[in-house]
Design an enzyme around this catalytic site. Structure first.
Site, PDB file in Angstrom:
ATOM      1  N   TYR A 114       0.817  -1.213   0.000  1.00  0.00           N
ATOM      2  CA  TYR A 114       0.000   0.000   0.000  1.00  0.00           C
ATOM      3  C   TYR A 114       0.853   1.267   0.000  1.00  0.00           C
ATOM      4  O   TYR A 114       0.434   2.297  -0.499  1.00  0.00           O
ATOM      5  CB  TYR A 114      -0.907   0.032   1.239  1.00  0.00           C
ATOM      6  N   LYS A 129       3.413 -15.558   2.585  1.00  0.00           N
ATOM      7  CA  LYS A 129       3.639 -16.281   1.327  1.00  0.00           C
ATOM      8  C   LYS A 129       5.141 -16.547   1.261  1.00  0.00           C
ATOM      9  O   LYS A 129       5.856 -16.129   0.344  1.00  0.00           O
ATOM     10  CB  LYS A 129       3.132 -15.421   0.154  1.00  0.00           C
ATOM     11  N   ASP A 132      -2.604 -18.554   0.412  1.00  0.00           N
ATOM     12  CA  ASP A 132      -3.578 -19.261  -0.442  1.00  0.00           C
ATOM     13  C   ASP A 132      -4.281 -20.366   0.355  1.00  0.00           C
ATOM     14  O   ASP A 132      -5.508 -20.526   0.281  1.00  0.00           O
ATOM     15  CB  ASP A 132      -2.930 -19.794  -1.733  1.00  0.00           C
ATOM     16  N   ASP A 139      -6.322  -7.310   4.002  1.00  0.00           N
ATOM     17  CA  ASP A 139      -7.446  -6.663   3.315  1.00  0.00           C
ATOM     18  C   ASP A 139      -8.322  -7.728   2.661  1.00  0.00           C
ATOM     19  O   ASP A 139      -9.540  -7.750   2.820  1.00  0.00           O
ATOM     20  CB  ASP A 139      -6.900  -5.683   2.260  1.00  0.00           C
ATOM     21  N   ASP A 192     -12.302  -9.386   3.967  1.00  0.00           N
ATOM     22  CA  ASP A 192     -13.545  -9.386   3.177  1.00  0.00           C
ATOM     23  C   ASP A 192     -14.051 -10.815   3.017  1.00  0.00           C
ATOM     24  O   ASP A 192     -15.250 -11.086   3.098  1.00  0.00           O
ATOM     25  CB  ASP A 192     -13.316  -8.789   1.780  1.00  0.00           C
TER      26      ASP A 192
HETATM   27  C1  IPM Z   1     -10.416  -1.559   3.734  1.00  0.00           C
HETATM   28  C2  IPM Z   1     -10.617  -0.952   2.370  1.00  0.00           C
HETATM   29  C3  IPM Z   1      -9.478   0.007   2.073  1.00  0.00           C
HETATM   30  C4  IPM Z   1      -8.190  -0.799   2.095  1.00  0.00           C
HETATM   31  C5  IPM Z   1      -9.637   0.791   0.752  1.00  0.00           C
HETATM   32  C6  IPM Z   1     -10.931   1.569   0.706  1.00  0.00           C
HETATM   33  C7  IPM Z   1      -8.475   1.689   0.481  1.00  0.00           C
HETATM   34  O1  IPM Z   1     -10.739  -1.945   1.408  1.00  0.00           O
HETATM   35  O2  IPM Z   1     -10.341  -0.797   4.717  1.00  0.00           O
HETATM   36  O3  IPM Z   1     -10.367  -2.782   3.827  1.00  0.00           O
HETATM   37  O4  IPM Z   1      -7.835  -1.425   1.081  1.00  0.00           O
HETATM   38  O5  IPM Z   1      -7.530  -0.782   3.129  1.00  0.00           O
HETATM   39 MG    MG Z   2     -10.859  -3.902   2.216  1.00  0.00          MG
END
Ligand code: IPM
Ligand code: MG
Length: 368
Positions: A141, A189, A221, A245, A249
């Site tokens: 990032y 990884k 993975d 990240d 999700d």
């Molecule tokens: C998160 C989001 C952010 C990230 C984006 C919006 C930049 O996906 O907080 O998980 O990738 O950190």
């Molecule tokens: Mg995210």
């Protein structure tokens, strides 16, 4: 207690869910005799529109002097064509980095009434209780160079981590694991990436200081597969920025909706920024149907982590649980036999289920 909270609603549904969180916190303040001051500032697309800058200086200053920061969400199609360093997301990354919030805590715990809202089988997810600890201010990032090269025909992002950055997040993970089931899974990884090999070394070294915590290593993975194949095996997961990240999700699927997940981004002195894991959902912005629970639960994390208000945080979490037990939910959740309500109604329910209001003022019947 007197606390100053910086409020950054951001874009899309950010404003609506932030209103919900503030109403809940104000109720808690009245019930427990606290004084909270809220100061709202611009970030993301909203700040680009107003100040041509996703992270105006005034916002940074307000966050620096606040006791904690609450953030809604940033981003939206409207700003998608802007260059990388002018995008709304740059505001979010900038505030994380400027405040030094290196540890992102993402608890993933299913609520029983929502178990069947997950596409995964109930028996697979029941009882799972995971905390993902994501490194938040390093890695791909932020590494430099990050740019187009070869006349724009190639692009480079840099995965750079110092030992110090690894040590502090890994320490946080071990310390947190001690307060839970004492099982730490480190995800990397290491079969391919040099930074992962250093990461693994640091985890091994640190593990000697925490002999009471059991550590295992998983390649990212395999971790992605196991997270949904057998989530009950996990307690605390620690990983670098991008892997965290993606895995968080993925893990949200266990709870039935990304709209349920809160997060805390903190540094060693306890200062923190609290935001739901979900994004700004521009497609439903302004419609009054966004799920406010991820934001409300983030406010609860703020009370606990930054202000040490354990009872107050428990109270909010209990009220959320009770509202779900009563069968109410926003349309993002696919619940059988439940009653669909909007953002404001869901918030009213949580507020009515806070113990001070429970007996006197139940409006629940108006939704059935
Ligand atoms: C998160 C989001 C952010 C990230 C984006 C919006 C930049 O996906 O907080 O998980 O990738 O950190
Ligand atoms: Mg995210």
């Amino acid at each position: 207690m007197d606390k100053k909270i910086a409020i950054l609603p951001g874009d899309g549904i950010g404003k609506e869910i932030m209103e919900s969180a503030i109403r809940v916190i104000e109720t808690i303040a009245a019930d427990f005799n606290h004084q909270f001051t809220f100061e709202e500032h611009a970030i993301g697309g909203q700040a680009i529109d107003q100040y041509n800058d996703p992270l105006p200086e005034a916002t940074v200053q307000a966050c620096e002097v606040a006791d904690a920061v609450l953030l809604g969400a940033v981003g939206g199609e409207k700003w998608d064509s802007l260059p990388g360093d002018k995008r709304p997301e740059k505001g979010l990354l900038g505030i994380r980095k400027t405040l030094g919030l290196f540890a992102n805590l993402r608890p993933i715990k299913g609520f029983d009434p929502l178990l069947h809202a997950s596409p995964l089988k109930e028996e697979v997810i029941k009882g799972s209780d995971i905390l993902i600890i994501r490194e938040l201010t390093g890695g791909l990032y932020f590494g430099e160079p990050k740019k187009r090269v070869d006349d724009g025909n190639a692009a480079v992002d840099t995965l750079y981590y110092t030992r110090m950055e690894m040590e502090r997040i890994i320490d946080t993970a071990f310390q947190t694991a001690r307060t839970r089931k004492k099982q730490l899974t480190s995800v990397d990884k290491a079969n391919v990436l040099e930074s992962s090999r250093l990461w693994r070394e640091v985890v091994e070294e640190k593990s000697k200081q925490y002999p009471d915590v059991t550590v295992n290593h998983l390649l990212v993975d395999a971790a992605a597969m196991k997270l949904i194949a057998s989530p009950q095996q996990f307690d605390v997961i620690v990983t670098e920025n991008l892997f965290g990240d993606i895995l968080s999700d993925e893990a949200s699927v266990l709870t039935g909706s990304l709209g349920m997940l809160p997060s805390a981004s903190i540094r060693s002195d306890g200062v923190g920024l609290y935001e739901p894991v979900h994004g700004s959902a521009p497609d439903i912005a302004g419609k009054g149907i966004a799920n406010p629970l991820g934001m409300i639960l983030s406010a609860a994390l703020m009370l606990r982590q930054s202000f040490g208000m354990e009872k107050e945080a428990d109270e909010i979490e209990r009220a959320v649980q009770k509202s779900l037990d009563q069968g109410y939910h926003t349309p993002d959740l696919n619940i059988k036999n439940g009653t669909i309500v909007g953002t404001k109604e869901m918030t009213d329910l949580v507020i009515n289920n806070l113990s001070s209001n429970e007996a006197s003022n139940c409006i629940c019947n108006s939704y059935v």
